[in-house]
Design a protein around this motif. Structure first.
Motif, PDB file in Angstrom:
ATOM      1  N   PHE A  15      30.079  -0.471 -70.799  1.00 48.38           N
ATOM      2  CA  PHE A  15      31.150   0.512 -70.790  1.00 48.38           C
ATOM      3  C   PHE A  15      31.542   0.945 -69.387  1.00 48.38           C
ATOM      4  O   PHE A  15      32.263   1.915 -69.216  1.00 48.38           O
ATOM      5  CB  PHE A  15      30.721   1.735 -71.605  1.00 48.38           C
ATOM      6  CG  PHE A  15      30.236   1.365 -72.974  1.00 48.38           C
ATOM      7  CD1 PHE A  15      31.128   0.935 -73.929  1.00 48.38           C
ATOM      8  CD2 PHE A  15      28.890   1.404 -73.288  1.00 48.38           C
ATOM      9  CE1 PHE A  15      30.689   0.575 -75.190  1.00 48.38           C
ATOM     10  CE2 PHE A  15      28.449   1.046 -74.548  1.00 48.38           C
ATOM     11  CZ  PHE A  15      29.345   0.630 -75.502  1.00 48.38           C
ATOM     12  N   GLU A  21      42.401  -5.091 -66.520  1.00 46.71           N
ATOM     13  CA  GLU A  21      41.973  -6.042 -67.536  1.00 46.71           C
ATOM     14  C   GLU A  21      41.890  -7.421 -66.898  1.00 46.71           C
ATOM     15  O   GLU A  21      42.847  -7.902 -66.294  1.00 46.71           O
ATOM     16  CB  GLU A  21      42.985  -6.066 -68.687  1.00 46.71           C
ATOM     17  CG  GLU A  21      42.558  -6.923 -69.864  1.00 46.71           C
ATOM     18  CD  GLU A  21      41.365  -6.329 -70.589  1.00 46.71           C
ATOM     19  OE1 GLU A  21      40.702  -7.085 -71.306  1.00 46.71           O
ATOM     20  OE2 GLU A  21      41.103  -5.130 -70.441  1.00 46.71           O
ATOM     21  N   ARG A 116      31.890  -6.501 -74.579  1.00 45.11           N
ATOM     22  CA  ARG A 116      31.183  -5.263 -74.915  1.00 45.11           C
ATOM     23  C   ARG A 116      30.381  -5.403 -76.207  1.00 45.11           C
ATOM     24  O   ARG A 116      29.186  -5.117 -76.242  1.00 45.11           O
ATOM     25  CB  ARG A 116      32.180  -4.111 -75.033  1.00 45.11           C
ATOM     26  CG  ARG A 116      31.553  -2.795 -75.431  1.00 45.11           C
ATOM     27  CD  ARG A 116      32.596  -1.713 -75.674  1.00 45.11           C
ATOM     28  NE  ARG A 116      33.330  -1.351 -74.471  1.00 45.11           N
ATOM     29  CZ  ARG A 116      34.144  -0.303 -74.406  1.00 45.11           C
ATOM     30  NH1 ARG A 116      34.327   0.466 -75.469  1.00 45.11           N
ATOM     31  NH2 ARG A 116      34.783  -0.021 -73.290  1.00 45.11           N
ATOM     32  N   SER A 201      30.440   4.925 -73.709  1.00 39.26           N
ATOM     33  CA  SER A 201      31.746   4.470 -74.187  1.00 39.26           C
ATOM     34  C   SER A 201      32.766   5.603 -74.147  1.00 39.26           C
ATOM     35  O   SER A 201      33.898   5.430 -73.680  1.00 39.26           O
ATOM     36  CB  SER A 201      31.610   3.933 -75.614  1.00 39.26           C
ATOM     37  OG  SER A 201      32.861   3.533 -76.118  1.00 39.26           O
ATOM     38  N   ASN A 202      32.366   6.780 -74.630  1.00 36.34           N
ATOM     39  CA  ASN A 202      33.274   7.931 -74.609  1.00 36.34           C
ATOM     40  C   ASN A 202      33.667   8.312 -73.190  1.00 36.34           C
ATOM     41  O   ASN A 202      34.830   8.630 -72.909  1.00 36.34           O
ATOM     42  CB  ASN A 202      32.608   9.136 -75.280  1.00 36.34           C
ATOM     43  CG  ASN A 202      32.673   9.073 -76.792  1.00 36.34           C
ATOM     44  OD1 ASN A 202      33.405   8.269 -77.355  1.00 36.34           O
ATOM     45  ND2 ASN A 202      31.903   9.911 -77.454  1.00 36.34           N
ATOM     46  N   ASP A 205      36.144   5.614 -71.944  1.00 35.96           N
ATOM     47  CA  ASP A 205      37.438   5.657 -72.633  1.00 35.96           C
ATOM     48  C   ASP A 205      38.195   6.941 -72.310  1.00 35.96           C
ATOM     49  O   ASP A 205      39.424   6.935 -72.165  1.00 35.96           O
ATOM     50  CB  ASP A 205      37.232   5.535 -74.141  1.00 35.96           C
ATOM     51  CG  ASP A 205      36.713   4.162 -74.545  1.00 35.96           C
ATOM     52  OD1 ASP A 205      36.861   3.222 -73.738  1.00 35.96           O
ATOM     53  OD2 ASP A 205      36.152   4.033 -75.648  1.00 35.96           O
ATOM     54  N   SER A 206      37.467   8.044 -72.189  1.00 32.33           N
ATOM     55  CA  SER A 206      38.110   9.311 -71.861  1.00 32.33           C
ATOM     56  C   SER A 206      38.680   9.286 -70.450  1.00 32.33           C
ATOM     57  O   SER A 206      39.814   9.725 -70.211  1.00 32.33           O
ATOM     58  CB  SER A 206      37.099  10.454 -72.004  1.00 32.33           C
ATOM     59  OG  SER A 206      37.701  11.701 -71.744  1.00 32.33           O
ATOM     60  N   ASN A 208      39.526   6.624 -68.764  1.00 31.89           N
ATOM     61  CA  ASN A 208      40.628   5.659 -68.723  1.00 31.89           C
ATOM     62  C   ASN A 208      41.916   6.232 -69.306  1.00 31.89           C
ATOM     63  O   ASN A 208      43.021   5.871 -68.884  1.00 31.89           O
ATOM     64  CB  ASN A 208      40.246   4.392 -69.483  1.00 31.89           C
ATOM     65  CG  ASN A 208      39.287   3.514 -68.703  1.00 31.89           C
ATOM     66  OD1 ASN A 208      39.083   3.720 -67.511  1.00 31.89           O
ATOM     67  ND2 ASN A 208      38.686   2.548 -69.365  1.00 31.89           N
ATOM     68  N   SER A 209      41.790   7.106 -70.299  1.00 32.84           N
ATOM     69  CA  SER A 209      42.983   7.645 -70.954  1.00 32.84           C
ATOM     70  C   SER A 209      43.513   8.910 -70.270  1.00 32.84           C
ATOM     71  O   SER A 209      44.613   9.368 -70.584  1.00 32.84           O
ATOM     72  CB  SER A 209      42.681   7.953 -72.427  1.00 32.84           C
ATOM     73  OG  SER A 209      41.670   8.946 -72.542  1.00 32.84           O
ATOM     74  N   GLN A 253      40.673   7.277 -63.121  1.00 33.34           N
ATOM     75  CA  GLN A 253      40.016   5.991 -62.914  1.00 33.34           C
ATOM     76  C   GLN A 253      40.195   5.468 -61.497  1.00 33.34           C
ATOM     77  O   GLN A 253      39.272   4.918 -60.901  1.00 33.34           O
ATOM     78  CB  GLN A 253      40.557   4.968 -63.919  1.00 33.34           C
ATOM     79  CG  GLN A 253      39.833   3.631 -63.887  1.00 33.34           C
ATOM     80  CD  GLN A 253      40.516   2.609 -64.768  1.00 33.34           C
ATOM     81  OE1 GLN A 253      41.719   2.671 -64.984  1.00 33.34           O
ATOM     82  NE2 GLN A 253      39.746   1.660 -65.275  1.00 33.34           N
ATOM     83  N   HIS A 285      37.318  11.988 -77.354  1.00 35.74           N
ATOM     84  CA  HIS A 285      36.102  11.275 -76.935  1.00 35.74           C
ATOM     85  C   HIS A 285      35.006  12.305 -76.641  1.00 35.74           C
ATOM     86  O   HIS A 285      34.476  12.363 -75.531  1.00 35.74           O
ATOM     87  CB  HIS A 285      36.390  10.423 -75.702  1.00 35.74           C
ATOM     88  CG  HIS A 285      37.552   9.492 -75.864  1.00 35.74           C
ATOM     89  ND1 HIS A 285      37.496   8.356 -76.634  1.00 35.74           N
ATOM     90  CD2 HIS A 285      38.816   9.540 -75.361  1.00 35.74           C
ATOM     91  CE1 HIS A 285      38.663   7.736 -76.600  1.00 35.74           C
ATOM     92  NE2 HIS A 285      39.483   8.430 -75.835  1.00 35.74           N
TER      93      HIS A 285
END
Length: 735
Positions: A15, A21, A116, A201-202, A205-206, A208-209, A253, A285
């Motif tokens: 993560f 990407e 992942r 992961s949270n 993802d948090s 990144n968003s 990020q 998240h």
């Protein structure tokens, strides 16, 4: 059995943030000849083009089959000897570790889409296999029988150390528990792994968003033009605005949010960003319930194993001895740094009052980075730009090699490399070493006196899309010294960074901070490669948490010493050494707002210890209330409480630093104390270097950390030098 913490590390690597990407990878090789298992082979550096996630699954099946067969043989031992009990355990998971180490490279340095889930599945399988040994009643009875044998009293010191470590390890993993207790312990371990993976992961993802879109250019006043253009291009890439009607995208990020906190003139924008950053790891998240769950499970595990709390369990085999001793150490550091911290904050507060014309104004939390940057810019003059021309990356790297080669009696030589496309079936040309990216370099370390090849390392220092951020050392092959009838297996590692060093023909420059980080990771590399311990679990960096940073942190000192600096700080065209004025500026920058940095570390470490030591007191509180109660008044001087980054704090809730964050400051205390011996006898003195190599770098965990330290220093560590360094009065040093 060092694989347990490595499983958590691998789970977290799934993560880690990548900066874009990655492009679609070549089609992976899905089958392999029965005898070919590239993740498990060791006959030199790995053939990276053969290491795919699909191949990892194939090799995992083979390694697990071998592992289970060796477990079965161990279960059936009737006449225990060292070799068929403790000696067997020392090597039983060797192939699983080798697979994990190579998989870490894929996860952190050449990540592929869809990796992942695959890595998570692999780590779960390995965790279950390890649990099969740790709760195996037959094996535990055999080990206790072996421990009671007469031969167990006559082992070599290294074997005896390992025997004691294994017996302790099994006890701490439920060896003496009832069947019901063992079953619950396995469930706790699996739940902790799952929660930690979800936490990581949270957090990713948090982060990144997280974004803020700015539509008014005037709100970005204070930022360099290049930064503003970057934010505009990022916005257009994401579909916000265009050249005619520009907008600006701020994210966590890429660090742009923190750039605005440090350089943005608009206090309302800084406040908006500061408050919004507190939401990372919350909302969609949400890591708050995961923190509560992790703390509860850790406490339950400690109580199940007979400890008062998780902090006491974690400190049991560490250099610090007890959690209460660690807490006392932190309190001493906090009290020592407080006068300098208050003075730094007073300077920033005075700067804000001058800037705003309001003699009564106070510092808001979103002001600290901004006025710190303003102070730095005011005092730095034009020294930074001049300093860059003396710190070419290629000169720095060669100078670093020269310094430590001379100290430790080494010869470091670069080898030619080749990058082969994954799944191509090709091999590297003869005389070259295969690497995973064309920019990666490869070096061999030989003992100068004997000429023996003792270790090697890669350097992967340039940014790219499929690589995690940060700087770190990564073990790739544990290796071993010569043993009866067996030649040395050279140890192998990688130094990895996102800072960038350019190419051999077009090298970049490095900041003093980047150089310090490089020297630090090279310290880990030397600790790994120079180990002369034959038992894998006791070698190199496989030492206790609050000692493992010491051999790397001490390396940082050479960056700031004039005699060492002259080895690499040379003007890029004339080769002249760094002028005294620039050297003084560089030294001052090292200590700029240092008390703030130390206080932040103290705050995280204090929270970490307190919440694990006194879980019962806090168990019914949400994490944000726990943090406020523990740290109320701990870091004063702002208008409102500035919480530590709790909900994306992977060090505390994913990595192995739970109840151990104090280790960073503890390691710095050891470093300051031990470097005084180099200062006294000469920082480039090969006799002191040989002693450090013999007493520290070569010994791994073959003796308790406190004994290793005494062997080098002739006494226990003293915090006096570190405390003097922290409590030096005065305003923030002028850079």
């Amino acid at each position: 059995m060092p694989l347990l913490p490595r499983i958590l590390l691998l789970a977290s690597l799934c993560f880690l943030p990548l900066h874009a990407e990655p492009p679609a990878a070549p089609a992976p090789q899905t089958t392999a000849p029965a005898a070919e298992h590239p993740f498990l082979e060791w006959n030199g550096p790995p053939q990276w083009s053969k290491l795919t996630v699909e191949q990892a699954k194939i090799d995992l099946d083979h390694a697990m089959s071998q592992y289970r067969e060796r477990v079965r043989q161990l279960e059936n031992v009737t006449d225990p000897t060292y070799e068929n009990t403790f000696g067997e355990l020392a090597n039983i998971d060797e192939n699983l570790e080798r697979l994990c180490l190579r998989l870490e490279v894929l996860s952190s340095l050449c990540n592929e889409t869809g990796q992942r889930d695959a890595v998570t599945g692999i780590t779960t399988t390995i965790q279950q296999g390890l649990d099969d040994v740790l709760i195996n009643e037959k094996i535990w009875k055999i080990l206790k029988k072996a421990d009671a044998c007469e031969w167990a009293k006559h082992l070599t010191p290294e074997q005896n150390r390992y025997k004691e470590q294994i017996m302790d390890f099994f006890r701490k993993n439920g060896g003496d528990l009832s069947p019901e207790g063992k079953k619950r312990l396995v469930a706790i371990n699996q739940e902790l792994l799952a929660l930690s993976s979800r936490f990581a992961s949270n957090a990713l993802d948090s982060a990144n968003s997280w974004k803020i879109v700015i539509k008014d250019r005037s709100r970005l006043a204070g930022l360099p033009y290049s930064t503003v253009r970057y934010l505009q291009s990022r916005a257009q890439e994401q579909g916000f605005g265009d050249e005619e009607h520009p907008q600006w995208l701020v994210t966590a990020q890429d660090g742009s949010a923190y750039s605005i906190l440090a350089q943005g003139d608009d206090p309302k924008l800084r406040e908006e960003i500061w408050r919004s950053l507190q939401t990372i790891g919350r909302g969609k998240h949400d890591n708050a319930p995961l923190i509560s769950g992790i703390l509860q499970l850790r406490h339950e595990k400690a109580r199940l194993l007979g400890y008062a709390n998780y902090a006491e369990m974690a400190a049991d085999d560490r250099m610090v001895g007890t959690a209460s001793h660690a807490a006392e150490f932190l309190q001493t550091i906090h009290d020592s740094i407080m006068p300098a911290y208050r003075q730094e904050m007073a300077t920033l507060r005075r700067l804000k009052r001058e800037h705003t014309g309001n003699a009564e104004t106070l510092l808001d939390p979103w002001d600290v980075a901004y006025y710190g940057h303003q102070l730095y810019e005011t005092q730095a003059d034009d020294q930074k730009g001049k300093l860059d021309s003396y710190l070419r990356a290629d000169h720095v790297i060669q100078g670093m090699f020269d310094i430590f080669s001379g100290l430790y009696g080494l010869t470091i030589t670069e080898r030619p490399t080749a990058c082969i496309a994954s799944g191509s079936g090709k091999t590297a040309p003869e005389g070259t070493v295969e690497v995973w990216d064309p920019a990666v370099r490869y070096y061999e370390i030989r003992d100068t006196a004997s000429g023996e090849h003792i270790g090697s390392f890669y350097m992967d220092m340039n940014p790219r899309d499929n690589k995690r951020d940060g700087i770190w050392m990564q073990t790739i092959e544990s290796g071993s010294p010569p043993r009866a009838g067996h030649p040395r297996i050279p140890r192998l590692a990688a130094i990895c960074s996102y800072t960038g060093i350019g190419t051999k023909t077009r090298p970049t420059t490095m900041s003093p901070e980047d150089i310090q980080a490089l020297f630090h990771e090279f310290g880990h590399t030397l600790h790994h490669c120079l180990s002369e311990v034959g038992i894998r679990d006791l070698s190199g960096t496989n030492t206790v948490l609050d000692f493992v940073e010491f051999p790397s942190q001490i390396n940082e000192n050479w960056v700031w010493e004039r005699e060492a600096l002259n080895r690499f700080a040379k003007q890029r065209t004339t080769g002249r050494p760094l002028p005294d004025k620039l050297y003084r500026s560089m030294l001052a920058s090292q200590n700029f707002l240092r008390a703030n940095s130390i206080m932040n570390q103290c705050a995280i470490a204090h929270f970490d210890l307190e919440v694990h030591m006194n879980y019962e007191k806090y168990k019914d509180m949400p994490p944000e209330r726990i943090e406020r109660e523990i740290l109320a008044g701990y870091c004063p001087e702002t208008t409102e409480h500035a919480p530590i980054p709790l909900y994306d704090q992977t060090h505390l809730f994913v990595d192995n630093y739970g109840a151990g964050y104090y280790a960073y400051l503890w390691g710095e205390m050891l470093t300051t104390d031990a470097f005084s011996k180099f200062k006294e006898k000469g920082i480039l003195n090969p006799e002191v270097g040989a002693e450090f190599r013999r007493c520290i770098l070569s010994k791994g965990n073959s003796k308790p950390a406190i004994e290793l330290y005494r062997d080098f220093m002739g006494r226990d560590p003293k915090p006096d030098a570190f405390i003097r360094k922290l409590s030096a009065p005065g305003e923030p040093s002028k850079p």
